[in-house]
Design an enzyme around this catalytic site. Structure first.
Site, PDB file in Angstrom:
ATOM      1  CB  SER A 264      16.749 -36.172  17.053  1.00 20.48           C
ATOM      2  OG  SER A 264      17.233 -35.670  15.477  1.00 20.48           O
TER       3      SER A 264
ATOM      4  CG  ASP B 113      14.606 -28.696  16.889  1.00 20.93           C
ATOM      5  OD1 ASP B 113      15.630 -29.096  15.968  1.00 20.93           O
ATOM      6  OD2 ASP B 113      14.428 -29.694  17.776  1.00 20.93           O
TER       7      ASP B 113
ATOM      8  CG  HIS C  68      17.975 -31.248  17.872  1.00 20.01           C
ATOM      9  ND1 HIS C  68      16.808 -31.392  17.223  1.00 20.01           N
ATOM     10  CD2 HIS C  68      18.378 -32.436  17.556  1.00 20.01           C
ATOM     11  CE1 HIS C  68      16.615 -32.545  16.702  1.00 20.01           C
ATOM     12  NE2 HIS C  68      17.566 -33.467  16.976  1.00 20.01           N
TER      13      HIS C  68
END
Length: 541
Positions: A244, A472, A502
């Site tokens: 991320s 995602d 995610h």
């Protein structure tokens, strides 16, 4: 960035005693000055850097995570008996002035289980946020990385401003309770003005309580910390796994130090071409798409929310509006309002195996029972809301705001939000308003911010494996190709995961894990165009 990463539920942490020693920015001690200056001469930047690179961390058994890190119990030994070790890394407060004041960064590691001949070096992790404590997170995920430990020491850290690394604190008795603020104003100017006042008051409190650190917590300085850590650990190149926001940090590192990149994996890739507004709008579409995938699954399971995906989406949107007007009571004496429902839903979209619990929670809330969604939010560990037995919160929210606003030069007004609100509503009636109003997060911030978006071009760097997830919600799949393009020709190598949630590696997908592990352990990259498919949830779950 003031977007959906503000409601990330990826890090599940709890509480313990705050470690108070040498974790905030401070002037050098007398002994430090003597060591630096020798006979009293002025230390040059070059001399300071030589000293910093030659430091040897004092690794000791890890204590329990502090409240600032999220709390909890001290990490237990790994199955083979390997114990977690913690230390600190001394680094410049301001990398533009290496001979100036220093701060200490909190570190954690588990030594490699392989032989010295098999060991490649250290594998550094950043799990995202920004604002998440790597020291508190890594032990809880270590089982996922046990195969990687056969050739690497597993290492993570609290980035500057986070957890026990000169933590940013915005606590102030004068601040209004955030639970009293409507983050999706819909009654004209009163709620919008209250949100503006809250953000500006928070900025003032951050400056008051952490003014020395505040200008120095951006991603560029953290990337420089990474390179110092690489050198102190004795590695010629940085071997790295970023998730991320950790992909943004990895991209910035590659831009600054292309010759120092080793085997690097970026999973759940941030789009480096987006400014804050573009990112928020993309996330609105991403969360809407992910929720529609959940709704399709829910309808196929025969859930009570609707006969098809469209009906499930419409019922949930209507439920959010109802709760915004008339919240349901929760077991702890609080309430489940529209914002809380969005928090619970968006948190559950981070992992597909949370979908069954989300289904039950929404069905119960539609029947005027808030308990299940409340418990789901608690189990997911809504960021910043946990705390130790002392009642002190993690500093994740404060660090998120500080890093986001230091990185981005974008500053938005109520007029900006209102002018773009139709675009956000078109992208997602459910998630769009909250993401639109989150653009005000940096209003009144005392640090001007670096640039509209990060610089990640890294010509000459070795291949970096980019893992993109087609479902995602927080870092939409399109960002993977744009990261590859911005890194430069032959640097970004894409691996596609056709899944939900995610990121991809921590989904447990065997295809993704094998590809990533093979690259990190042997250097072998997946073939161009490789696609990994998710395993559907079992029927009835």
């Amino acid at each position: 960035m003031p977007t959906a990463r503000a409601i990330s539920t990826a890090v599940l942490l709890s509480t313990a005693t705050l470690l108070a020693s040498s974790l905030t920015a401070c002037a050098p001690t007398d002994q430090e000055r003597d060591r630096r200056h020798g006979t009293g001469g002025t230390t040059t930047d070059a001399q300071a850097l030589t000293s910093l690179r030659s430091q040897s961390p004092d690794w000791k058994p890890c204590p329990a995570p502090s409240p600032a890190q999220g709390g909890g119990k001290a990490p237990t030994a790994l199955p083979d008996g390997t114990r977690w070790q913690c230390a600190t890394l001394r680094t410049p407060l301001d990398w533009k002035k290496p001979s100036g004041d220093t701060i200490d960064l909190a570190l954690i590691r588990a030594r490699s289980s392989g032989t010295p001949d098999d060991r490649i070096g250290s594998l550094l992790f950043n799990f995202g946020g920004p604002g998440g404590s790597g020291v508190a997170t890594l032990p809880g995920l270590a089982a996922d990385y046990e195969k990687l430990r056969t050739r690497y020491d597993l290492v993570s850290f609290d980035p500057r401003g986070v957890g026990n690394s000169a933590p940013v604190r915005c606590l102030d008795a004068a601040l209004p309770d955030e639970d009293d603020i409507d983050h999706t104003p819909d009654d004209g100017t009163a709620e919008a003005n209250a949100l503006v006042r809250f953000n500006r008051a928070t900025a003032v409190a951050c400056q008051k309580n952490s003014g020395d650190v505040l200008p120095h917590v951006g991603t560029t300085q953290t990337a420089q910390d990474l390179d110092l850590l690489r050198q102190v650990l004795g590695d010629a190149r940085l071997h790295y796994l970023g998730i991320s926001y950790g992909t943004e940090l990895g991209g910035v590192y590659a831009h600054l130090f292309p010759d120092h990149v080793g085997r690097a994996v970026l999973d759940g890739v941030v789009d480096p071409t987006h400014d804050t507004l573009q990112e928020a709008l993309a996330q609105a579409r991403g969360f809407q798409l992910a929720f529609e995938h959940f709704a399709t699954w829910c309808a196929q399971q025969g859930c009570a929310l609707g006969a098809d995906a469209d009906a499930v989406v419409k019922l949930t949107a209507a439920l959010e509006k109802t709760l915004d007007d008339t919240p349901l009571p929760t077991p702890d004496g609080g309430e489940l309002d529209g914002d809380a429902l969005i928090d619970a839903v968006s948190g559950a979209l981070y992992r597909q195996d949370y979908w069954p619990a989300l289904r039950v929670g929404l069905e119960a809330a539609a029947d005027d029972d808030a308990d299940v969604l409340h418990d789901l939010a608690e189990a997911l560990g809504q960021r910043g809301r946990g705390g130790g037995t002392s009642g002190e919160k993690s500093n994740e929210d404060d660090a998120f705001r500080a890093i986001t606003c230091d990185d981005s030069s974008n500053r938005y007004t109520v007029a900006d939000v209102e002018s773009r609100l139709p675009d956000f509503l078109e992208a997602s009636p459910l998630f769009g308003p909250g993401l639109a109003w989150s653009l005000l997060t940096c209003d009144g911030w005392p640090v001007p911010g670096t640039a509209p978006h990060p610089e990640v071009s890294a010509p000459g760097a070795p291949p970096i494996l980019l893992v993109g997830n087609t479902g995602d919600p927080a870092t939409p799949y399109e960002g993977t190709a744009r990261m590859a393009e911005r890194l430069g020709g032959k640097v970004g190598v894409e691996l596609t995961y056709q899944g939900e949630g995610h990121g991809a590696y921590d989904s447990g997908n065997t295809c993704v894990r094998n590809a990533v592990n093979t690259y990190l352990l042997t250097g072998g990259l997946p073939a161009p165009g490789t696609v990994c498919e998710a395993t559907p949830l079992p029927e009835g779950k």
